[in-house]
Design an enzyme around this catalytic site. Structure first.
Site, short mmCIF file in Angstrom:
data_model
loop_
_atom_site.label_atom_id
_atom_site.label_comp_id
_atom_site.label_asym_id
_atom_site.label_seq_id
_atom_site.Cartn_x
_atom_site.Cartn_y
_atom_site.Cartn_z
N SER A 64 -91.05 -25.49 6.04
CA SER A 64 -90.88 -24.12 5.53
C SER A 64 -89.75 -23.47 6.33
O SER A 64 -89.97 -22.61 7.17
CB SER A 64 -92.18 -23.33 5.67
OG SER A 64 -92.52 -23.13 7.01
N HIS A 106 -97.41 -26.94 4.13
CA HIS A 106 -97.84 -28.04 5.01
C HIS A 106 -99.04 -28.81 4.49
O HIS A 106 -99.56 -29.67 5.20
CB HIS A 106 -98.18 -27.49 6.41
CG HIS A 106 -97.00 -26.91 7.11
ND1 HIS A 106 -97.11 -26.16 8.26
CD2 HIS A 106 -95.68 -26.96 6.83
CE1 HIS A 106 -95.92 -25.77 8.65
NE2 HIS A 106 -95.02 -26.24 7.79
N GLN A 112 -99.96 -20.32 5.53
CA GLN A 112 -99.59 -21.63 6.05
C GLN A 112 -100.45 -22.12 7.22
O GLN A 112 -100.76 -23.31 7.30
CB GLN A 112 -98.11 -21.58 6.48
CG GLN A 112 -97.52 -22.89 6.93
CD GLN A 112 -96.05 -22.75 7.26
OE1 GLN A 112 -95.22 -22.73 6.37
NE2 GLN A 112 -95.71 -22.64 8.53
N GLU A 113 -100.79 -21.21 8.15
CA GLU A 113 -101.45 -21.68 9.38
C GLU A 113 -102.55 -20.74 9.83
O GLU A 113 -102.33 -19.53 9.96
CB GLU A 113 -100.42 -21.80 10.51
CG GLU A 113 -99.31 -22.77 10.20
CD GLU A 113 -98.17 -22.74 11.23
OE1 GLU A 113 -98.40 -22.31 12.38
OE2 GLU A 113 -97.05 -23.13 10.86
N GLU A 125 -99.58 -30.69 10.14
CA GLU A 125 -99.70 -30.39 11.57
C GLU A 125 -101.06 -30.79 12.13
O GLU A 125 -101.44 -30.37 13.23
CB GLU A 125 -99.42 -28.90 11.81
CG GLU A 125 -98.00 -28.53 11.43
CD GLU A 125 -97.61 -27.12 11.85
OE1 GLU A 125 -98.47 -26.36 12.33
OE2 GLU A 125 -96.43 -26.78 11.67
N ASP A 134 -100.16 -17.83 10.91
CA ASP A 134 -98.77 -17.85 10.45
C ASP A 134 -98.84 -17.79 8.93
O ASP A 134 -99.18 -18.78 8.28
CB ASP A 134 -98.03 -19.10 10.92
CG ASP A 134 -96.59 -19.11 10.38
OD1 ASP A 134 -96.18 -18.11 9.73
OD2 ASP A 134 -95.87 -20.11 10.60
N GLU A 139 -97.85 -14.11 12.38
CA GLU A 139 -96.44 -14.52 12.24
C GLU A 139 -96.01 -14.37 10.78
O GLU A 139 -96.79 -14.69 9.87
CB GLU A 139 -96.36 -15.99 12.69
CG GLU A 139 -94.97 -16.60 12.63
CD GLU A 139 -95.02 -18.06 13.10
OE1 GLU A 139 -95.83 -18.40 14.00
OE2 GLU A 139 -94.28 -18.87 12.54
N ASP A 152 -90.65 -15.42 12.83
CA ASP A 152 -90.16 -16.81 12.78
C ASP A 152 -89.02 -16.86 11.75
O ASP A 152 -87.85 -16.69 12.11
CB ASP A 152 -91.31 -17.75 12.41
CG ASP A 152 -90.83 -19.16 12.09
OD1 ASP A 152 -89.69 -19.50 12.44
OD2 ASP A 152 -91.60 -19.95 11.49
N LYS A 205 -87.73 -21.54 18.20
CA LYS A 205 -87.59 -22.93 17.74
C LYS A 205 -86.16 -23.36 18.01
O LYS A 205 -85.24 -22.94 17.29
CB LYS A 205 -87.86 -23.01 16.23
CG LYS A 205 -89.31 -22.79 15.81
CD LYS A 205 -89.37 -22.68 14.28
CE LYS A 205 -90.77 -22.79 13.74
NZ LYS A 205 -90.81 -22.45 12.29
N HIS A 214 -93.25 -25.77 18.10
CA HIS A 214 -92.92 -27.07 17.48
C HIS A 214 -92.46 -26.82 16.03
O HIS A 214 -92.37 -25.67 15.59
CB HIS A 214 -94.18 -27.95 17.46
CG HIS A 214 -95.23 -27.44 16.51
ND1 HIS A 214 -96.21 -28.22 15.97
CD2 HIS A 214 -95.42 -26.19 15.97
CE1 HIS A 214 -96.95 -27.51 15.15
NE2 HIS A 214 -96.51 -26.28 15.14
N ARG A 215 -92.18 -27.91 15.27
CA ARG A 215 -91.96 -27.81 13.83
C ARG A 215 -93.02 -28.66 13.14
O ARG A 215 -93.70 -29.46 13.76
CB ARG A 215 -90.56 -28.34 13.44
CG ARG A 215 -89.36 -27.65 14.05
CD ARG A 215 -89.16 -26.20 13.69
NE ARG A 215 -89.22 -25.79 12.33
CZ ARG A 215 -88.25 -25.15 11.67
NH1 ARG A 215 -87.10 -24.90 12.27
NH2 ARG A 215 -88.42 -24.73 10.43
N SER A 216 -93.12 -28.50 11.83
CA SER A 216 -94.15 -29.27 11.12
C SER A 216 -93.82 -30.76 11.10
O SER A 216 -94.72 -31.61 11.09
CB SER A 216 -94.34 -28.73 9.71
OG SER A 216 -93.10 -28.64 9.04
N LYS A 253 -96.89 -22.78 20.33
CA LYS A 253 -97.53 -23.17 19.07
C LYS A 253 -97.37 -24.69 18.92
O LYS A 253 -96.25 -25.20 18.94
CB LYS A 253 -96.86 -22.43 17.91
CG LYS A 253 -97.68 -22.46 16.65
CD LYS A 253 -97.21 -21.42 15.67
CE LYS A 253 -96.03 -21.88 14.86
NZ LYS A 253 -96.06 -21.37 13.48
C1 PEP Z 1 -93.64 -22.52 11.15
O1 PEP Z 1 -93.38 -22.01 10.07
O2 PEP Z 1 -93.85 -21.81 12.15
C2 PEP Z 1 -93.66 -23.99 11.29
C3 PEP Z 1 -93.93 -24.57 12.45
O3 PEP Z 1 -93.41 -24.68 10.16
P1 PEP Z 1 -92.02 -25.40 9.80
O4 PEP Z 1 -91.67 -26.27 10.96
O5 PEP Z 1 -92.34 -26.16 8.56
O6 PEP Z 1 -91.02 -24.31 9.60
MG MG Z 2 -93.71 -19.92 10.96
#
Ligand code: PEP
Ligand code: MG
Length: 430
Positions: free
Chosen positions: A42, A154, A162-163, A206, A241, A283, A309, A334, A362-364, A385
């Protein structure tokens, strides 16, 4: 210290989604470093460019062009130059690329070099990686935000958000936070299995569960129940998130079950949900271009950490706008959104300067690289995260933080309930 690069090598490896990513190895006089880069699903529209090959191979996701950037262009130049430190090295790469979004060489190629060089520098100076970001007497161990229910981009379910994350703010140590998370994760597995059947305990990108739900509130109830079942109420909080850009069509937010809310109605809905479930951190509650909604939400919900983000994309111009408009009070950091470590650290400092928190993320799509664990400790940001407390690419970072905590002993302190206050406000001298 002057570092001279003796050897460079890049290759394509696979990330946690089975998609190629870039790994780089560098060697200096007395050091060596290997690093690989993650990848988002995303992504925001404002991120530095991840160079992909296109074409048929790997369905277009190959990274042979990015690998060639390192082996054919960056490597030979690096081997002719001496560097006085990370900033010098990263600025060299930025000017070698010469574009605004690193589209010539690829941010994936550039960041892998930047991270590998950072490891070389740590080697050269004989210090742990986290110590190369700040030399202090006491370090701050971050509160881990664990993503235990996956939705959005995800997962293969219909949860719009998403989270759904748990934050063990009441733990005394990082290792205890990991224990709490593990207990809740397994209690949640049991709950989901009893309610929806075993097939519902399959996981998303994740490592969080992806139950077959189509509303955004039930996952919050499930997570609360799991926390209660293992007796951790009051010690573990819930965070979100939302990643709202992914279900906003330009006019309405599609929150699931056929419900589509206009921006005003949606604002009240998210705010109500956050209050009812005592969410401590939210987030991207709104679309990535809606600074005004972010500002209103942040102004009206002072007890909630509002994290940018997609909104900020670790980009100094967007962070400056976020600060000017009071759009949030925490930067999600990130490194691959901006493409070098020096720029990522500068972004963190911009956020600190505004009195904001910083959450390293991190990233997904991840690799086994543990770099962000050291980065979070080095920056003293107090929060990270990490995805679920399961799956190798996620536990790699968790286990590195457990190791760092053990190594630091009484020189490390778990951020706990002070996670939103940067370490230097806690009396750490960064
Ligand atoms: C996020 O959106 O915070 C995330 C970790 O997802 P993605 O790495 O897919 O952006
Ligand atoms: Mg995010």
């Amino acid at each position: 210290m002057v570092a001279r690069i003796k050897k460079t090598a890049a290759r394509a490896i696979l990330d946690s989604r089975g998609i190629p990513t870039v790994e780089v190895e560098l060697e200096t006089q007395n050091g060596c470093g290997r690093a690989s880069v993650p990848s988002g699903a995303s992504k925001s529209s404002f991120e530095a460019l991840e160079l992909r090959d296109g074409g048929k191979k790997f369905f277009g996701y190959g990274v042979s062009k990015a690998v060639a950037s390192v082996n054919g262009i960056i490597g030979p130049k690096l081997r002719q130059t001496a560097f006085s430190g990370q900033t010098d090295f990263d600025e060299f790469l930025i000017s070698l690329d010469g574009t605004k979004n690193k589209s010539k060489l690829g941010a994936n190629a550039i960041l892998a070099c930047s991270m590998a060089f950072s490891r070389c520098l740590a080697c050269e100076s004989g210090t742990p990686l986290y110590a190369s970001f700040s030399k202090v007497r006491r370090y701050c161990l971050p509160v881990p935000f664990f993503n235990v229910i996956n939705g959005g981009a995800h997962a293969g379910n219909s949860i719009a958000f998403q989270e759904y994350l748990i934050a063990p703010v009441g733990a005394k140590t990082f290792a205890e936070a990991a224990q709490y998370a593990s207990e809740i994760y397994h209690a949640l597995r049991g709950l989901i299995s009893r309610q929806f059947g075993r097939s519902a305990t399959n996981v998303g990108d994740e490592g969080g569960f992806a139950p077959p739900l189509s509303d955004v509130a039930t996952p919050l109830e499930l997570v609360s129940r799991a926390i209660g079942e293992v007796g951790l109420q009051g010690k573990v909080s819930i965070a979100l998130d939302v990643a709202a850009t992914s279900f906003f069509d330009g006019k309405k937010y599609a929150i699931g079950g056929g419900k589509r809310l206009g921006p005003g109605e949606y604002f009240d809905f998210v705010e109500g949900l956050a209050k009812t479930h005592r969410i401590i951190s939210v987030e991207d509650p709104f679309c990535e271009t809606d600074f005004a909604a972010f500002s209103k939400f942040t102004r009206e919900n002072k007890a909630i950490q509002v994290v940018g983000d997609d909104l900020l994309s670790t980009n100094p111009v967007r962070i400056a706008r976020g600060v000017r408009t009071g759009a949030c009070n925490c930067l999600l950091l990130k490194p691959n959104q901006i493409g070098t470590l020096a720029e990522a650290v500068r972004a963190a400092n911009l956020a600190y300067g505004a009195g904001w928190g910083v959450m390293v993320s991190h990233r997904s799509g991840e690799t086994e690289d543990t770099f962000i664990a050291d980065l979070a400790v080095g920056l003293g940001c107090g929060q990270i995260k990490l995805g679920a407390c399961a799956r190798g690419e996620r536990t790699a970072k968790i286990n590195q933080l457990i190791r760092i905590e053990g190594e630091l002993g009484s020189n490390g302190k778990f951020a706990g309930r002070e996670f939103h206050r940067p370490a230097r406000q806690l009396g750490f001298s960064l």
